[in-house]
Design a protein around this motif. Structure first.
Motif, PDB file in Angstrom:
ATOM      1  N   ASP A  54      37.214  33.182 -47.331  1.00 17.60           N
ATOM      2  CA  ASP A  54      36.821  33.823 -45.764  1.00 17.60           C
ATOM      3  C   ASP A  54      38.049  34.974 -45.386  1.00 17.60           C
ATOM      4  N   ALA A  55      37.443  35.788 -45.040  1.00 19.99           N
ATOM      5  CA  ALA A  55      38.328  36.914 -44.658  1.00 19.99           C
ATOM      6  C   ALA A  55      39.399  36.723 -43.769  1.00 19.99           C
ATOM      7  N   ARG A  56      38.943  35.752 -42.849  1.00 18.99           N
ATOM      8  CA  ARG A  56      40.068  35.133 -41.941  1.00 18.99           C
ATOM      9  C   ARG A  56      41.289  34.674 -42.430  1.00 18.99           C
ATOM     10  N   ASP A  57      41.038  33.696 -43.345  1.00 22.90           N
ATOM     11  CA  ASP A  57      42.051  33.299 -44.310  1.00 22.90           C
ATOM     12  C   ASP A  57      42.855  34.196 -45.351  1.00 22.90           C
ATOM     13  N   VAL A  58      42.212  35.106 -45.785  1.00 25.28           N
ATOM     14  CA  VAL A  58      42.998  36.266 -46.641  1.00 25.28           C
ATOM     15  C   VAL A  58      43.771  37.158 -45.387  1.00 25.28           C
TER      16      VAL A  58
ATOM     17  N   THR B  35      46.792  26.030 -47.741  1.00 29.70           N
ATOM     18  CA  THR B  35      46.627  25.142 -46.778  1.00 29.70           C
ATOM     19  C   THR B  35      48.013  24.904 -45.914  1.00 29.70           C
ATOM     20  N   ALA B  36      49.033  24.718 -46.808  1.00 24.21           N
ATOM     21  CA  ALA B  36      50.324  24.589 -46.166  1.00 24.21           C
ATOM     22  C   ALA B  36      50.932  25.661 -45.568  1.00 24.21           C
ATOM     23  N   MET B  37      50.437  26.827 -46.255  1.00 26.70           N
ATOM     24  CA  MET B  37      51.096  28.159 -45.524  1.00 26.70           C
ATOM     25  C   MET B  37      50.257  28.486 -44.065  1.00 26.70           C
ATOM     26  N   LEU B  38      48.906  28.115 -43.990  1.00 25.44           N
ATOM     27  CA  LEU B  38      48.303  28.275 -42.902  1.00 25.44           C
ATOM     28  C   LEU B  38      48.454  27.074 -41.752  1.00 25.44           C
ATOM     29  N   GLY B  39      48.762  25.994 -42.380  1.00 29.03           N
ATOM     30  CA  GLY B  39      49.161  25.056 -41.425  1.00 29.03           C
ATOM     31  C   GLY B  39      47.770  24.350 -40.891  1.00 29.03           C
ATOM     32  N   ARG B  40      46.556  24.619 -41.448  1.00 29.97           N
ATOM     33  CA  ARG B  40      45.353  24.234 -41.195  1.00 29.97           C
ATOM     34  C   ARG B  40      44.278  24.225 -42.605  1.00 29.97           C
ATOM     35  N   PRO B  41      43.243  23.388 -42.358  1.00 26.73           N
ATOM     36  CA  PRO B  41      42.297  23.588 -43.320  1.00 26.73           C
ATOM     37  C   PRO B  41      41.778  24.907 -43.614  1.00 26.73           C
ATOM     38  N   LEU B  42      41.349  25.339 -44.857  1.00 29.59           N
ATOM     39  CA  LEU B  42      40.382  26.665 -45.340  1.00 29.59           C
ATOM     40  C   LEU B  42      39.322  26.665 -44.619  1.00 29.59           C
ATOM     41  N   HIS B  43      38.847  27.869 -44.190  1.00 32.16           N
ATOM     42  CA  HIS B  43      37.485  27.974 -43.698  1.00 32.16           C
ATOM     43  C   HIS B  43      36.309  27.973 -45.009  1.00 32.16           C
ATOM     44  N   ASP B  44      35.364  26.843 -44.562  1.00 28.44           N
ATOM     45  CA  ASP B  44      34.572  26.534 -45.865  1.00 28.44           C
ATOM     46  C   ASP B  44      33.197  27.427 -45.755  1.00 28.44           C
ATOM     47  N   TYR B  45      32.442  27.360 -46.785  1.00 30.27           N
ATOM     48  CA  TYR B  45      31.307  28.159 -46.784  1.00 30.27           C
ATOM     49  C   TYR B  45      29.996  27.487 -45.923  1.00 30.27           C
ATOM     50  N   ARG B  46      30.188  26.220 -45.882  1.00 33.16           N
ATOM     51  CA  ARG B  46      28.881  25.539 -45.242  1.00 33.16           C
ATOM     52  C   ARG B  46      29.117  25.957 -43.717  1.00 33.16           C
ATOM     53  N   THR B  47      30.267  25.840 -43.082  1.00 33.90           N
ATOM     54  CA  THR B  47      30.721  26.278 -41.775  1.00 33.90           C
ATOM     55  C   THR B  47      30.337  27.664 -41.627  1.00 33.90           C
ATOM     56  N   PHE B  48      30.359  28.712 -42.282  1.00 31.48           N
ATOM     57  CA  PHE B  48      30.308  29.938 -42.466  1.00 31.48           C
ATOM     58  C   PHE B  48      28.719  30.192 -42.363  1.00 31.48           C
ATOM     59  N   VAL B  49      27.825  29.459 -42.998  1.00 31.14           N
ATOM     60  CA  VAL B  49      26.486  29.714 -43.314  1.00 31.14           C
ATOM     61  C   VAL B  49      25.863  29.358 -41.913  1.00 31.14           C
ATOM     62  N   ALA B  50      26.371  27.989 -41.393  1.00 33.19           N
ATOM     63  CA  ALA B  50      25.746  27.636 -40.312  1.00 33.19           C
ATOM     64  C   ALA B  50      26.128  28.443 -39.101  1.00 33.19           C
TER      65      ALA B  50
ATOM     66  N   GLY C  76      38.864  29.676 -51.449  1.00 32.86           N
ATOM     67  CA  GLY C  76      38.338  28.835 -50.546  1.00 32.86           C
ATOM     68  C   GLY C  76      38.327  27.257 -50.863  1.00 32.86           C
ATOM     69  N   PRO C  77      37.917  26.425 -50.022  1.00 36.20           N
ATOM     70  CA  PRO C  77      38.117  25.185 -50.356  1.00 36.20           C
ATOM     71  C   PRO C  77      36.880  24.561 -50.951  1.00 36.20           C
ATOM     72  N   ASP C  78      36.002  25.320 -51.608  1.00 36.43           N
ATOM     73  CA  ASP C  78      34.855  24.742 -52.549  1.00 36.43           C
ATOM     74  C   ASP C  78      34.648  25.815 -53.619  1.00 36.43           C
ATOM     75  N   THR C  79      34.385  25.256 -54.761  1.00 34.53           N
ATOM     76  CA  THR C  79      33.992  26.323 -55.920  1.00 34.53           C
ATOM     77  C   THR C  79      32.340  25.858 -56.140  1.00 34.53           C
ATOM     78  N   LEU C  80      31.483  26.813 -55.619  1.00 34.34           N
ATOM     79  CA  LEU C  80      30.073  26.902 -55.554  1.00 34.34           C
ATOM     80  C   LEU C  80      29.422  27.496 -56.740  1.00 34.34           C
ATOM     81  N   THR C  81      28.475  27.330 -57.369  1.00 32.18           N
ATOM     82  CA  THR C  81      27.523  27.901 -58.182  1.00 32.18           C
ATOM     83  C   THR C  81      26.444  28.433 -57.355  1.00 32.18           C
ATOM     84  N   GLY C  82      25.853  29.331 -57.982  1.00 38.33           N
ATOM     85  CA  GLY C  82      24.619  30.021 -57.360  1.00 38.33           C
ATOM     86  C   GLY C  82      23.705  29.061 -56.710  1.00 38.33           C
ATOM     87  N   THR C  83      23.191  28.024 -57.417  1.00 37.89           N
ATOM     88  CA  THR C  83      22.334  26.930 -57.116  1.00 37.89           C
ATOM     89  C   THR C  83      22.742  26.311 -55.924  1.00 37.89           C
TER      90      THR C  83
END
Length: 288
Positions: free
Chosen positions: A167-171, A268-283, A198-205
């Protein structure tokens, strides 16, 4: 001690500026059109583009730290090397450069290979820099929302190896933290590379399945038709850039973008929080 941010009005640069301002930094933004910048109050504006030698020299005056972001362009390497040489000329020894993950592996992809060249220049001249290496930005998928919802197809040819979309916010936040770390140090710090994933490694499917869950209906994966992908992109970008993206998609299919052990834990240690994930982004996209 002032931090100069290039690309300050773009997706990443704007986050960098906002994060720096929120942490009390003195920020100068290098922009083409100050009247349209719309950056936070207190940000100084310097006008010019990346090949405006006099403009960039003026922007560097009094600066201690540089954030270098160069957009995908036919002359991207020239822009980046020129900026770094001017920074050296100005005596700047604190730099954060936004590169790309797997630049050397994606050796036939122009905008990846170009960033690898810039990294080599940083090494060869022994510049004190943090090299950020982001994977595919999940934010790119905001542009395909209408295609997915109207046609029921996820069109990005991510392949089946897996892409650790970030996610651009994490970058932007990691970039700001590194800029501040270097800016506040008593002297130049050792060179450092940070893969940004990001926190997940996703294929196209799997990406299509995320959209299916968000929309509560079946979304198909469009597959890896490189020629078709290129032709579609030519409607919205120059032919050279569309071809560049086709070559990138071919590397997606061949290699993916797979994090190394410890990459996610470090972020995660640098940010002090979880990374933004794709599922939440798409939601968020589908709710909007």
């Amino acid at each position: 001690m002032t931090i100069l941010v290039t690309g300050a009005t773009g997706t990443i640069g704007r986050v960098v500026v906002e994060q720096l301002v929120a942490r009390g930094a003195s920020v100068r933004a290098y922009v083409r059109d100050p009247a349209r910048a719309q950056l936070p109050a207190g940000v100084a504006l310097a006008k010019g583009d990346m090949l405006d030698i006099d403009g960039f020299r003026a922007a560097l005056s009094g600066v201690s730290t540089l954030f270098l972001l160069t957009a995908v362009a036919a002359d991207e390497v020239t822009q980046s090397l020129t900026a770094l040489n001017l920074a050296r000329e100005a005596g700047i020894e604190r730099i954060v450069y936004l590169s790309v993950i797997h630049g050397a592996l994606y050796a036939d992809v122009p905008h990846f290979a170009g960033k690898a060249v810039v990294e080599r220049m940083i090494e060869a001249t022994d510049m004190a820099a943090t090299i950020l290496q982001p994977a595919y930005f999940m934010n790119n998928d905001a542009a395909i929302r209408d295609v997915v919802t109207n046609y029921g197809v996820y069109p990005m040819p991510l392949g089946d190896k897996g892409i650790a979309m970030v996610d651009a916010r994490d970058v932007g936040e990691v970039a700001a933290l590194e800029l501040l770390r270097r800016n506040r140090a008593p002297g130049p710090l050792p060179r450092l590379r940070i893969p940004l994933v990001g926190p997940d490694t996703l294929t196209g499917t799997e990406a299509a399945a995320v959209w299916s869950a968000a929309l509560n209906r079946e979304i198909a994966y469009g597959g890896e038709d490189g020629a078709g992908f290129e032709q579609t992109l030519r409607a919205t970008m120059p032919a050279w850039m569309a071809f560049d993206m086709r070559m990138m998609a071919a590397r997606f299919a061949a290699h993916g973008m797979i994090p190394e052990a410890g990459d996610r834990a470090r972020l995660t240690a640098m940010l002090g929080r979880p990374l933004h994930d794709y599922r939440t982004f798409v939601a968020g996209l589908t709710a909007a």
